[in-house]
Design a protein around this motif. Structure first.
Motif: not given
Length: 294
Positions: A28-30, A34-37, A50-55
């Motif tokens: 996650k950068t500015a 990058r996400i692995k599916t 991206v509006e928001r990220v839920a970890l």
């Protein structure tokens, strides 16, 4: 070792257009995320979309099972319980100028358990020629051995001998001393022991005698040619610590050929020699017979 793969973390990217991407956020950068599916591999999404990220917290691996408490190791000195033995029978009948009948029996038994090894031996020899008895004797011995290491042991031995045709009618000996096992495996064994022995000899026509002697004993066997033959040699040689009886030798050397799992053909040479001031006893017996083993 086989390890089960952990499922991907259920992180979620909520996009501004209402879509969402589920997988494991690996960077996650500015500028991007990058996400692995598990359905499209690793993808990069621009940060502006991206509006928001839920970890989601990563799953904790299952704890490894605790090893079972170690059992006390069995000492290399301790031997598993084994019992082996056999009987060798030789019978000869010769019809010629003199009719000869000869019978030789030899019984052996060995038991090993823990740090102990016990050996018993018994024998009987009889010979008639023209109906007249020429030889008639029996012998019996027992030898316990206590191992202190895998090779060093302490041995005791008691033996008795009775002869109805020699001037030396009875012999009894009791001995004790250290021993050493040079090897003991599936191909054979070889051990030596040195005993201090107290002996009593009884004669037919003279007074009895009691004396001490130093004795060297050996036990040897070896399997040859893919265990097709077994060569063995057992015996004892001693020097008396007195002037009456100076030297003694008793040995048996032979060859066994297995016919079945329990039967064998055996050829042996047995020597019994006692040298003293009265007369020398020197007997050599050659045997060819059948052996039964257990």
């Amino acid at each position: 070792m086989v390890m089960a793969a952990l499922p991907l973390r259920a992180d979620t990217l909520w996009l501004k257009n209402g879509d969402r991407v589920t997988g494991e956020v690996v960077e996650k950068t500015a500028s991007h995320v990058r996400i692995k599916t598990d359905y499209a591999g690793e993808i990069a999404v621009a940060a502006g979309r991206v509006e928001r990220v839920a970890l989601e917290a990563p799953p904790e691996p299952e704890p490894e099972p605790k090893p079972a408490p170690a059992r006390a190791a069995t000492s290399s000195i301790d031997r598993p319980f084994t019992a082996t033995g056999g009987i060798d029978v030789a019978f000869e009948y010769e019809h010629s100028a003199a009719d000869t009948q000869e019978l030789e029996l030899d019984v052996r038994q060995r038991i090993e358990a823990g740090r102990w090894r016990h050996t018993w031996r018994a024998g009987y020899h009889r010979e008639y020629r023209d109906g007249k008895r020429r030889k008639n004797d029996w012998r019996l011995s027992y030898a316990p051995e206590r191992f202190f290491t895998s090779q060093r042991f302490w041995q005791g031995r008691v033996s008795t001998y009775r002869d109805w045709n020699e001037a030396l009618e009875r012999r009894f000996s009791l001995g004790l001393g250290p021993g050493y096992q040079l090897w003991d495996n599936e191909r054979g064994a070889f051990s030596l022991s040195a005993l201090l022995t107290r002996n009593r000899y009884e004669y037919a026509r003279r007074h009895n005698e009691t004396f001490h002697s130093g004795v060297l004993q050996w036990q040897f066997n070896r399997y040859l040619w893919n265990q097709l033959f077994e060569v063995y040699a057992n015996g004892r040689a001693g020097q008396a610590l007195s002037s009456s009886t100076s030297f003694l030798l008793a040995s048996k050397t032979g060859l066994r050929y297995p016919l079945t799992d329990w039967a064998s053909l055996q050829l042996s040479v047995e020597t019994d020699w006692v040298k003293n001031s009265v007369e020398d006893l020197n007997d050599t017996t050659y045997n060819l017979g059948l052996g039964l083993n257990w």
